[in-house]
Design a protein around this motif. Structure first.
Motif, PDB file in Angstrom:
ATOM      1  N   PRO A 149       0.850  -1.205   0.000  1.00  0.00           N
ATOM      2  CA  PRO A 149       0.000   0.000   0.000  1.00  0.00           C
ATOM      3  C   PRO A 149       0.874   1.239   0.000  1.00  0.00           C
ATOM      4  CG  PRO A 149       0.064  -0.980   2.179  1.00  0.00           C
ATOM      5  CD  PRO A 149       0.728  -1.965   1.249  1.00  0.00           C
ATOM      6  N   PRO A 150       0.326   2.350  -0.434  1.00  0.00           N
ATOM      7  CA  PRO A 150       1.130   3.580  -0.509  1.00  0.00           C
ATOM      8  C   PRO A 150       1.587   4.039   0.869  1.00  0.00           C
ATOM      9  CG  PRO A 150      -1.182   4.073  -0.812  1.00  0.00           C
ATOM     10  CD  PRO A 150      -1.077   2.577  -0.835  1.00  0.00           C
ATOM     11  N   ARG A 151       2.801   4.546   0.871  1.00  0.00           N
ATOM     12  CA  ARG A 151       3.356   5.111   2.089  1.00  0.00           C
ATOM     13  C   ARG A 151       3.791   6.540   1.823  1.00  0.00           C
ATOM     14  NH1 ARG A 151       7.729   1.051   4.452  1.00  0.00           N
ATOM     15  NH2 ARG A 151       8.268   0.817   2.257  1.00  0.00           N
ATOM     16  N   PRO A 152       3.560   7.410   2.780  1.00  0.00           N
ATOM     17  CA  PRO A 152       3.927   8.819   2.532  1.00  0.00           C
ATOM     18  C   PRO A 152       5.438   8.969   2.400  1.00  0.00           C
ATOM     19  CG  PRO A 152       3.366   8.490   4.830  1.00  0.00           C
ATOM     20  CD  PRO A 152       3.006   7.204   4.124  1.00  0.00           C
ATOM     21  N   ALA A 153       5.840   9.844   1.490  1.00  0.00           N
ATOM     22  CA  ALA A 153       7.264  10.094   1.280  1.00  0.00           C
ATOM     23  C   ALA A 153       7.823  10.906   2.451  1.00  0.00           C
ATOM     24  CB  ALA A 153       7.487  10.862  -0.016  1.00  0.00           C
ATOM     25  N   PRO A 154       8.981  10.533   2.958  1.00  0.00           N
ATOM     26  CA  PRO A 154       9.576  11.321   4.042  1.00  0.00           C
ATOM     27  C   PRO A 154       9.944  12.716   3.556  1.00  0.00           C
ATOM     28  CG  PRO A 154      11.154   9.739   3.206  1.00  0.00           C
ATOM     29  CD  PRO A 154       9.847   9.430   2.533  1.00  0.00           C
ATOM     30  N   ALA A 155       9.584  13.677   4.341  1.00  0.00           N
ATOM     31  CA  ALA A 155       9.858  15.074   3.988  1.00  0.00           C
ATOM     32  C   ALA A 155      11.301  15.400   4.370  1.00  0.00           C
ATOM     33  CB  ALA A 155       8.905  16.017   4.703  1.00  0.00           C
ATOM     34  N   ALA A 156      12.134  15.581   3.352  1.00  0.00           N
ATOM     35  CA  ALA A 156      13.542  15.896   3.608  1.00  0.00           C
ATOM     36  C   ALA A 156      13.694  17.387   3.867  1.00  0.00           C
ATOM     37  CB  ALA A 156      14.399  15.492   2.408  1.00  0.00           C
ATOM     38  N   PRO A 157      14.343  17.754   4.942  1.00  0.00           N
ATOM     39  CA  PRO A 157      14.524  19.194   5.209  1.00  0.00           C
ATOM     40  C   PRO A 157      15.403  19.822   4.139  1.00  0.00           C
ATOM     41  CG  PRO A 157      15.866  17.881   6.695  1.00  0.00           C
ATOM     42  CD  PRO A 157      14.998  16.913   5.945  1.00  0.00           C
ATOM     43  N   ALA A 158      14.986  20.965   3.688  1.00  0.00           N
ATOM     44  CA  ALA A 158      15.732  21.668   2.649  1.00  0.00           C
ATOM     45  C   ALA A 158      17.014  22.253   3.243  1.00  0.00           C
ATOM     46  CB  ALA A 158      14.886  22.784   2.048  1.00  0.00           C
ATOM     47  N   ALA A 159      18.127  21.898   2.611  1.00  0.00           N
ATOM     48  CA  ALA A 159      19.412  22.418   3.092  1.00  0.00           C
ATOM     49  C   ALA A 159      19.548  23.881   2.701  1.00  0.00           C
ATOM     50  CB  ALA A 159      20.559  21.604   2.488  1.00  0.00           C
ATOM     51  N   PRO A 160      19.972  24.718   3.620  1.00  0.00           N
ATOM     52  CA  PRO A 160      20.124  26.138   3.278  1.00  0.00           C
ATOM     53  C   PRO A 160      21.233  26.334   2.259  1.00  0.00           C
ATOM     54  CG  PRO A 160      21.080  25.673   5.429  1.00  0.00           C
ATOM     55  CD  PRO A 160      20.364  24.423   5.012  1.00  0.00           C
ATOM     56  N   ALA A 161      20.957  27.180   1.292  1.00  0.00           N
ATOM     57  CA  ALA A 161      21.946  27.468   0.262  1.00  0.00           C
ATOM     58  C   ALA A 161      23.135  28.208   0.876  1.00  0.00           C
ATOM     59  CB  ALA A 161      21.330  28.316  -0.848  1.00  0.00           C
ATOM     60  N   PRO A 162      24.339  27.846   0.476  1.00  0.00           N
ATOM     61  CA  PRO A 162      25.513  28.538   1.029  1.00  0.00           C
ATOM     62  C   PRO A 162      25.509  29.993   0.608  1.00  0.00           C
ATOM     63  CG  PRO A 162      26.142  27.151  -0.816  1.00  0.00           C
ATOM     64  CD  PRO A 162      24.710  26.844  -0.509  1.00  0.00           C
ATOM     65  N   PRO A 163      26.020  30.859   1.436  1.00  0.00           N
ATOM     66  CA  PRO A 163      26.062  32.283   1.078  1.00  0.00           C
ATOM     67  C   PRO A 163      26.879  32.506  -0.183  1.00  0.00           C
ATOM     68  CG  PRO A 163      26.616  31.934   3.397  1.00  0.00           C
ATOM     69  CD  PRO A 163      26.586  30.599   2.763  1.00  0.00           C
ATOM     70  N   ARG A 164      26.474  33.463  -0.950  1.00  0.00           N
ATOM     71  CA  ARG A 164      27.169  33.764  -2.195  1.00  0.00           C
ATOM     72  C   ARG A 164      28.602  34.214  -1.948  1.00  0.00           C
ATOM     73  NH1 ARG A 164      24.873  34.619  -7.112  1.00  0.00           N
ATOM     74  NH2 ARG A 164      26.153  35.648  -8.695  1.00  0.00           N
ATOM     75  N   ARG A 165      28.788  34.951  -0.880  1.00  0.00           N
ATOM     76  CA  ARG A 165      30.132  35.420  -0.568  1.00  0.00           C
ATOM     77  C   ARG A 165      31.046  34.257  -0.233  1.00  0.00           C
ATOM     78  NH1 ARG A 165      30.532  40.299   3.528  1.00  0.00           N
ATOM     79  NH2 ARG A 165      29.355  41.172   1.763  1.00  0.00           N
ATOM     80  N   SER A 166      30.516  33.230   0.467  1.00  0.00           N
ATOM     81  CA  SER A 166      31.345  32.080   0.800  1.00  0.00           C
ATOM     82  C   SER A 166      31.760  31.337  -0.461  1.00  0.00           C
ATOM     83  CB  SER A 166      30.579  31.147   1.748  1.00  0.00           C
ATOM     84  OG  SER A 166      30.271  31.821   2.954  1.00  0.00           O
ATOM     85  N   SER A 167      30.824  31.226  -1.439  1.00  0.00           N
ATOM     86  CA  SER A 167      31.159  30.548  -2.691  1.00  0.00           C
ATOM     87  C   SER A 167      32.256  31.307  -3.429  1.00  0.00           C
ATOM     88  CB  SER A 167      29.904  30.435  -3.557  1.00  0.00           C
ATOM     89  OG  SER A 167      30.209  29.831  -4.784  1.00  0.00           O
ATOM     90  N   ARG A 168      32.143  32.629  -3.477  1.00  0.00           N
ATOM     91  CA  ARG A 168      33.194  33.399  -4.126  1.00  0.00           C
ATOM     92  C   ARG A 168      34.510  33.264  -3.379  1.00  0.00           C
ATOM     93  NH1 ARG A 168      30.147  39.131  -5.533  1.00  0.00           N
ATOM     94  NH2 ARG A 168      28.694  38.296  -7.106  1.00  0.00           N
ATOM     95  N   GLY A 169      34.433  33.284  -2.067  1.00  0.00           N
ATOM     96  CA  GLY A 169      35.656  33.127  -1.290  1.00  0.00           C
ATOM     97  C   GLY A 169      36.307  31.781  -1.520  1.00  0.00           C
ATOM     98  N   ARG A 170      35.471  30.749  -1.672  1.00  0.00           N
ATOM     99  CA  ARG A 170      36.029  29.413  -1.919  1.00  0.00           C
ATOM    100  C   ARG A 170      36.706  29.362  -3.293  1.00  0.00           C
ATOM    101  NH1 ARG A 170      34.266  24.511  -4.137  1.00  0.00           N
ATOM    102  NH2 ARG A 170      35.093  22.678  -3.088  1.00  0.00           N
TER     103      ARG A 170
END
Length: 493
Positions: free
Chosen positions: A205-226
Motif C-alpha cells: 500500500p502507498p506510504r507517505p514520502a519522508p519530507a527531507a529538510p531543505a538544506a540552506p543554500a551557502p552564502p554567495r560570498r562564501s562561494s566566491r571566497g572558496r
C-alpha cells in the motif's frame, strides 16, 4: 498455457491458450518467438482472448501502461490497466533493473503500435507513444495534446517516479499501484505463474514520502571566497612546482649542460693547441683559451673560456678579460662557480701552500705553486709579480664574499701581447647579468603560448598524441627559461 490459436496483431503474433483455471489468456510474441507481453487468464474462449488482444492493439496502449517495483526484491514489472484497475496486459516476468523493464515495455508498445498506426491512417512508428513514468511525452501530437494526455492518464506513482529518482530510493516510496492481475494470479493461478514463469508479488500500500529538510543554500560570498581560495591554491601550487623545477635545474641538470659543453669543445681545442692556433691574446667572449688541471682537488682537463660573466661561467672556468693569460707576464685571474653548473671551483678552499696548478695555453704548459688563501675583503698579499689567482664564492647557499687562491709561476713567463679590453660590470665577482631579463621575458611568453597550444591540442586532437608531440617542446622552452633565470644569479654561485 498451451497455445491453441494465433492471430497477427500489429507487428507481433498473438497466441491464445487455456490456463489451469479453465479460462483463456493471450501472449504476444515478437518475430524471434520471444514473449513480450501476456494477459491474465480471464476470458471464456480462445476467440474472446484473441479479440481482446486485437482490441488492445487498436488503442493507445501507452496511456494506460505503468511500471511498478515489487518491494520484496523481485524487481520491476509493467502492466496495462484500464478502468478500475482491470489488468489487460502485463510483463511476462520481473526485471532486476528499471531500465530493462522500461525497454521491455517499449518493445511491447512497438509491436502493438503497428496496428494502431494503420488504423489511424499514418505509417507504422508515427503513433503516439507514452512511457509510463511520464518522462517522455507523446511524439507527433503537439506539446499541449501530450500534456493533456499525461494529465488525463491515471498517475499511480509519486513525484519520485516521474523525476526518475529510482536509483536513490531503491523503489518508489509513493507507489500506489496494486495491479488487480497480481491478485487474480495469486487466487486463480493465472498469468505468468501459470505459464511456469516467476510471478511478481502484490505491491505494498502507498506510504507517505519522508519530507527531507531543505538544506540552506551557502552564502554567495562564501562561494566566491572558496573559488578565490582555490585559485590562489592552484597558483601557489604551480609557482611552487616551477620553483622546485628551477632548483632541480640549478643543482642537478645544469651540471649536465656544463659537462656537455666541456666534452664538445675539448677535442677541438686540443687540436688548436696541437696546431699552435690557440689564442694568445684577446679572444672572443666564450671561446676556449686554456686547459686547467688541479690534481689536489680532482679537477682535470677543464676548458677555460674567455670572459667571466654569468653566461660564460655556465660553460666552465672563465678568464677575466683584463688580466694576462696564464703563463704570461703579470697576474692571470680565473673565475669558477662553486655550486651550480658542475661547480668546478667547489673545493679550491681545500688547497694548501705547495699544491700545484697546471695550465696549458697556446704558448705552452705552465705550473703554478699555491702560496696562500684569502677572501675578497682580506686578500692574500703575494710578493711575486707573475701570479695566478683563482676566485669563487665563499658559500654554497647564499654567497656574500669570495674565496681567493694565490699561486706564483714556477718558471719563466712568456711575453704578454697586451691590448686587453676593459671589464664590464657583469665581469666582476658575484655579479649577475642584467641583459638576461629581456630573453627571460621572451622565453616565458613563448612557454605560456606553448602551454595554451598544448591545452587546445588535447581537446581537438588525440590527447596522448598531443602530449607526446608537444611535451619535448615544453621541456625545451622551460629549459631556456631556467637558463636565463640562472644568468641573473651571481656569476660565482
Amino acid at each position: 498455457m498451451p497455445a491453441v490459436a494465433e492471430l497477427l496483431v500489429g507487428k507481433g503474433r498473438c497466441t491464445a491458450g487455456r490456463a489451469a483455471n479453465g479460462l483463456y489468456g493471450w501472449r504476444l510474441k515478437a518475430v524471434n518467438g520471444r514473449v513480450v507481453g501476456v494477459s491474465p487468464a480471464q476470458y471464456g474462449t480462445e476467440e474472446a482472448a484473441l479479440a481482446a488482444c486485437r482490441r488492445l492493439s487498436g488503442e493507445e496502449v501507452g496511456r494506460h501502461a505503468r511500471i511498478a517495483h515489487v518491494h520484496e526484491g523481485v524487481g520491476w514489472v509493467w502492466a496495462v490497466t484500464k478502468g478500475e484497475g482491470r489488468t489487460l496486459a502485463r510483463s511476462p516476468r520481473a526485471y532486476e533493473r528499471y531500465a530493462t523493464c522500461r525497454k521491455a515495455l517499449g518493445v511491447f508498445l512497438a509491436l502493438m503500435e503497428g496496428e494502431h498506426g494503420r488504423r489511424a491512417g499514418g505509417p507504422p512508428g508515427r503513433l503516439d507513444t507514452h512511457f509510463v513514468d511520464g518522462r517522455r511525452a507523446a511524439r507527433g501530437g503537439g506539446r499541449a495534446a501530450a500534456a493533456g494526455r499525461v494529465a488525463a492518464a491515471p498517475a499511480p506513482y509519486g513525484r519520485c517516479c516521474r523525476l526518475g529518482w529510482f536509483g536513490r530510493f531503491g523503489r518508489c516510496p509513493m507507489s500506489a499501484v496494486t495491479t488487480e492481475s497480481a491478485g487474480e494470479s495469486a487466487a486463480a493461478g493465472s498469468g505468468p505463474a501459470a505459464v511456469g514463469e516467476k510471478r511478481p508479488e502484490a505491491l505494498p500500500p502507498p506510504r507517505p514520502a519522508p519530507a527531507a529538510p531543505a538544506a540552506p543554500a551557502p552564502p554567495r560570498r562564501s562561494s566566491r571566497g572558496r573559488r578565490t581560495t582555490l585559485g590562489v591554491a592552484y597558483g601557489a601550487s604551480l609557482l611552487g612546482t616551477l620553483l622546485l623545477g628551477f632548483g632541480a635545474f640549478l643543482f642537478t641538470l645544469s651540471a649536465f649542460q656544463e659537462e656537455h659543453y666541456q666534452s664538445t669543445v675539448h677535442r677541438s681545442f686540443a687540436y688548436d693547441l696541437g696546431q699552435a692556433t690557440a689564442p694568445t691574446g684577446s679572444a672572443p667572449d666564450g671561446d676556449p683559451v686554456a686547459v686547467l688541471d688541479i690534481p689536489a682537488i680532482g679537477l682535470r682537463d677543464a676548458i677555460v673560456v674567455e670572459g667571466t660573466t654569468a653566461r660564460d661561467l655556465m660553460r666552465g672556468p672563465g678568464h677575466r678579460r683584463d688580466s694576462a693569460l696564464p703563463g704570461q707576464t703579470g697576474a692571470a685571474v680565473l673565475f669558477g662557480r662553486r655550486t651550480t653548473f658542475g661547480g668546478p671551483f667547489a673545493h679550491i678552499d681545500a688547497l694548501r701552500p705547495g699544491d700545484h696548478v697546471q695550465v696549458a695555453t697556446g704558448q705552452g704548459r705552465f705550473v703554478y705553486v699555491v702560496d696562500g688563501l684569502g677572501t675578497g675583503s682580506h686578500p692574500y698579499r703575494d710578493a711575486s709579480t707573475n701570479l695566478l689567482v683563482l676566485a669563487t664564492a665563499d658559500a654554497s647557499w647564499i654567497p656574500t664574499d669570495t674565496v681567493l687562491v694565490s699561486a706564483h709561476l714556477d718558471g719563466t713567463p712568456v711575453p704578454n701581447p697586451g691590448g686587453r679590453p676593459a671589464v664590464v660590470p657583469a665581469d666582476k665577482a658575484l655579479a649577475g647579468q642584467p641583459d638576461a631579463v629581456a630573453p627571460l621575458q621572451l622565453w616565458t611568453l613563448t612557454l605560456c603560448g606553448a602551454v595554451v597550444l598544448t591545452v587546445v591540442a588535447t581537446f581537438r586532437w588525440r590527447r596522448s598524441a598531443a602530449w607526446l608531440s608537444l611535451t619535448p617542446v615544453l621541456l625545451a622552452l622551460l629549459w631556456a627559461v631556467y637558463e636565463n633565470a640562472a644568468a641573473l644569479l651571481p656569476n660565482l654561485y
